[in-house]
Scaffold this motif. Structure first.
Motif, PDB file in Angstrom:
ATOM      1  N   ILE A  79      41.193  33.957  52.743  1.00  0.00           N
ATOM      2  CA  ILE A  79      42.377  33.297  53.762  1.00  0.00           C
ATOM      3  C   ILE A  79      42.363  32.728  54.507  1.00  0.00           C
ATOM      4  CG2 ILE A  79      43.646  35.313  54.169  1.00  0.00           C
ATOM      5  CD1 ILE A  79      46.074  34.311  53.527  1.00  0.00           C
ATOM      6  N   HIS A  80      41.082  33.425  55.289  1.00  0.00           N
ATOM      7  CA  HIS A  80      41.038  32.219  56.283  1.00  0.00           C
ATOM      8  C   HIS A  80      39.768  30.776  56.153  1.00  0.00           C
ATOM      9  CE1 HIS A  80      41.941  35.798  58.948  1.00  0.00           C
ATOM     10  NE2 HIS A  80      41.217  36.492  58.071  1.00  0.00           N
ATOM     11  N   ASP A  81      40.236  30.738  55.134  1.00  0.00           N
ATOM     12  CA  ASP A  81      39.473  29.842  54.582  1.00  0.00           C
ATOM     13  C   ASP A  81      40.753  28.593  53.982  1.00  0.00           C
ATOM     14  OD1 ASP A  81      36.589  30.558  54.536  1.00  0.00           O
ATOM     15  OD2 ASP A  81      36.865  31.029  52.313  1.00  0.00           O
ATOM     16  N   PRO A  82      40.451  27.164  54.410  1.00  0.00           N
ATOM     17  CA  PRO A  82      41.576  26.429  53.758  1.00  0.00           C
ATOM     18  C   PRO A  82      42.120  26.046  52.300  1.00  0.00           C
ATOM     19  CG  PRO A  82      39.568  25.100  55.562  1.00  0.00           C
ATOM     20  CD  PRO A  82      38.913  26.702  54.627  1.00  0.00           C
ATOM     21  N   PRO A  83      43.052  26.107  51.843  1.00  0.00           N
ATOM     22  CA  PRO A  83      43.314  26.692  50.672  1.00  0.00           C
ATOM     23  C   PRO A  83      43.298  25.017  50.298  1.00  0.00           C
ATOM     24  CG  PRO A  83      45.017  25.203  52.121  1.00  0.00           C
ATOM     25  CD  PRO A  83      44.391  25.871  53.152  1.00  0.00           C
ATOM     26  N   THR A  84      42.899  25.069  48.971  1.00  0.00           N
ATOM     27  CA  THR A  84      42.367  24.337  47.627  1.00  0.00           C
ATOM     28  C   THR A  84      43.121  24.491  46.383  1.00  0.00           C
ATOM     29  OG1 THR A  84      40.680  25.846  46.543  1.00  0.00           O
ATOM     30  CG2 THR A  84      39.949  25.095  48.484  1.00  0.00           C
ATOM     31  N   LYS A  85      43.519  24.941  46.350  1.00  0.00           N
ATOM     32  CA  LYS A  85      45.370  25.338  45.133  1.00  0.00           C
ATOM     33  C   LYS A  85      46.737  25.076  45.168  1.00  0.00           C
ATOM     34  CE  LYS A  85      42.262  26.659  41.613  1.00  0.00           C
ATOM     35  NZ  LYS A  85      41.902  25.350  41.021  1.00  0.00           N
ATOM     36  N   GLU A  86      47.126  24.572  44.934  1.00  0.00           N
ATOM     37  CA  GLU A  86      48.976  24.232  45.347  1.00  0.00           C
ATOM     38  C   GLU A  86      49.868  26.118  45.096  1.00  0.00           C
ATOM     39  OE1 GLU A  86      50.613  22.220  46.165  1.00  0.00           O
ATOM     40  OE2 GLU A  86      48.588  21.127  46.503  1.00  0.00           O
ATOM     41  N   LEU A  87      48.608  26.759  43.927  1.00  0.00           N
ATOM     42  CA  LEU A  87      49.959  28.484  44.637  1.00  0.00           C
ATOM     43  C   LEU A  87      48.659  29.341  43.804  1.00  0.00           C
ATOM     44  CD1 LEU A  87      52.529  29.977  43.351  1.00  0.00           C
ATOM     45  CD2 LEU A  87      52.317  29.252  41.179  1.00  0.00           C
ATOM     46  N   SER A  88      48.966  30.159  44.431  1.00  0.00           N
ATOM     47  CA  SER A  88      48.037  31.327  44.046  1.00  0.00           C
ATOM     48  C   SER A  88      48.943  32.790  43.168  1.00  0.00           C
ATOM     49  CB  SER A  88      47.358  32.260  45.067  1.00  0.00           C
ATOM     50  OG  SER A  88      46.015  31.274  45.338  1.00  0.00           O
ATOM     51  N   VAL A  89      48.504  33.375  42.143  1.00  0.00           N
ATOM     52  CA  VAL A  89      49.386  34.461  41.526  1.00  0.00           C
ATOM     53  C   VAL A  89      48.803  35.694  41.878  1.00  0.00           C
ATOM     54  CG1 VAL A  89      50.560  35.167  39.716  1.00  0.00           C
ATOM     55  CG2 VAL A  89      50.747  32.170  40.048  1.00  0.00           C
ATOM     56  N   VAL A  90      49.336  36.608  42.865  1.00  0.00           N
ATOM     57  CA  VAL A  90      48.502  37.611  42.756  1.00  0.00           C
ATOM     58  C   VAL A  90      49.413  39.041  41.997  1.00  0.00           C
ATOM     59  CG1 VAL A  90      48.136  39.450  44.560  1.00  0.00           C
ATOM     60  CG2 VAL A  90      47.683  36.879  45.131  1.00  0.00           C
ATOM     61  N   VAL A  91      48.940  39.328  41.025  1.00  0.00           N
ATOM     62  CA  VAL A  91      49.680  40.215  39.914  1.00  0.00           C
ATOM     63  C   VAL A  91      48.072  41.695  40.719  1.00  0.00           C
ATOM     64  CG1 VAL A  91      49.767  40.682  37.929  1.00  0.00           C
ATOM     65  CG2 VAL A  91      49.372  38.413  38.711  1.00  0.00           C
ATOM     66  N   PRO A  92      49.022  42.342  41.697  1.00  0.00           N
ATOM     67  CA  PRO A  92      48.639  43.682  41.177  1.00  0.00           C
ATOM     68  C   PRO A  92      48.881  45.042  39.660  1.00  0.00           C
ATOM     69  CG  PRO A  92      50.640  44.015  41.825  1.00  0.00           C
ATOM     70  CD  PRO A  92      50.614  42.556  41.907  1.00  0.00           C
ATOM     71  N   SER A  93      47.762  45.575  39.179  1.00  0.00           N
ATOM     72  CA  SER A  93      47.673  46.646  38.364  1.00  0.00           C
ATOM     73  C   SER A  93      47.225  47.553  38.305  1.00  0.00           C
ATOM     74  CB  SER A  93      47.273  45.487  37.376  1.00  0.00           C
ATOM     75  OG  SER A  93      47.725  43.716  36.914  1.00  0.00           O
ATOM     76  N   TYR A  94      48.030  48.331  37.570  1.00  0.00           N
ATOM     77  CA  TYR A  94      47.505  50.150  38.178  1.00  0.00           C
ATOM     78  C   TYR A  94      47.210  50.583  36.185  1.00  0.00           C
ATOM     79  CZ  TYR A  94      46.699  54.463  38.915  1.00  0.00           C
ATOM     80  OH  TYR A  94      45.851  56.183  38.713  1.00  0.00           O
ATOM     81  N   ASN A  95      46.745  50.634  35.009  1.00  0.00           N
ATOM     82  CA  ASN A  95      46.487  50.393  34.157  1.00  0.00           C
ATOM     83  C   ASN A  95      47.688  49.777  33.162  1.00  0.00           C
ATOM     84  OD1 ASN A  95      44.860  53.134  34.251  1.00  0.00           O
ATOM     85  ND2 ASN A  95      46.596  54.654  34.690  1.00  0.00           N
ATOM     86  N   GLU A  96      47.342  49.016  33.488  1.00  0.00           N
ATOM     87  CA  GLU A  96      48.573  47.623  33.061  1.00  0.00           C
ATOM     88  C   GLU A  96      48.045  47.485  31.392  1.00  0.00           C
ATOM     89  OE1 GLU A  96      51.069  47.271  33.586  1.00  0.00           O
ATOM     90  OE2 GLU A  96      51.850  48.504  35.681  1.00  0.00           O
TER      91      GLU A  96
END
Length: 285
Positions: free
Chosen positions: A26-43
């Motif tokens: 995350i300290h790097d410059p962004p290269t995408k407009e959007l990041s979607v983070v999906v936490p998943s446990y036994n899903e």
């Protein structure tokens, strides 16, 4: 300040060709407009519906606007089922530039999984989205509008939270008296100890600017259910503007929340948040 312990195997992801690649920071410059983070446990059962809906929306949006770029990061939080294999099918279908699977060596909790995904993201904006697909993914446009309405953002920091507060009356009618009592008790503790301005702190549909995500998640200590409360508590202390936006939400069977014990753990964590920041045991950067 908390330190992020990342196992050696958690510094890489497996690309669509089956090769290891280093994760970005995350300290790097962004290269995408959007990041979607999906936490998943036994899903393994609920994840496909969410991924199908999300990727269908994101692909159509990209066709309408080629400048819109995205990535979906599925964080497998030490699952014991086939969550990784299910997520890798989407990586192979859409390519590892769009879908990445980050597998954690052991279960950290939802907050810990989200933080690992956020720290490995490339987006200018970062969306937290639950694996159960309870929130309609197209409602991202509502939280984006909420974020936009907060401009000008101080130091490029702002947060827009999806909210189910408008559905509270209907949900109470379907819940048992005991669960309703626990819910009101938790809401009171959140209001009394930590966050007063946000009615629904627990909706797992939150959009952050990259700068806000860096500042808040770098300070985050709580790794389980109450992490949302600490996140918003930190944001308030740092004077990051926060919007709360009503979203469409449907309860999906298979919740990992165990009513009594999860609420008890969350109540304990709320006390920890207030007391440890007040005493200086936890500090803001």
């Amino acid at each position: 300040m908390p330190t992020l312990h990342r196992h050696e195997e958690e510094k890489y992801f497996i690309n669509a060709e089956g090769r290891k690649e280093s994760l970005p920071s995350i300290h790097d410059p962004p290269t995408k407009e959007l990041s979607v983070v999906v936490p998943s446990y036994n899903e393994e059962d609920r994840l496909p519906h969410m991924m199908d809906e999300a990727l269908d929306y994101l692909e159509k949006r990209q066709k309408r606007d080629p400048s819109f770029t995205y990535e979906v990061i599925v964080v497998n939080d030490g699952s014991k089922d086939q969550t990784t294999q299910v997520a890798m099918k989407y990586c192979k279908k859409y390519g590892s530039d769009k879908v990445r699977v980050l597998s954690l060596v052991k279960n950290r909790g939802k907050g810990g999984a989200v933080r690992m995904g956020v720290f490995s993201s490339r987006g200018k904006r970062i969306l937290m989205a639950d694996a159960d697909g309870a929130t309609e993914f197209a409602d991202i446009e509502k939280v984006e509008e909420g974020l936009k309405n907060l401009q000008p953002w101080p130091n490029q920091m702002a947060i827009s939270c999806g909210s189910r507060a408008h559905l509270e009356k209907d949900s109470i009618a379907k819940r048992s008296y005991f669960r309703t009592l626990l819910m009101y008790g938790f809401h009171f503790l959140v209001w009394f100890l930590c966050v007063k301005e946000i009615r629904d702190t627990q909706c797992g549909f939150k959009l952050l600017t990259r700068e806000a995500a860096l500042q808040t998640f770098s300070t985050l200590h709580i790794e389980r259910w109450a992490f949302d409360v600490e996140l918003l508590y930190i944001a308030q202390r740092l004077r990051i503007p926060i919007a709360e936006v009503a979203v469409n939400w449907t309860e999906i069977e298979g919740s990992k929340l165990v009513p009594f014990w999860s609420w008890l753990q969350m109540g304990r964590d709320l006390l920890f948040i207030r007391l440890r920041y007040m005493t200086g045991a936890w500090q803001l950067e």
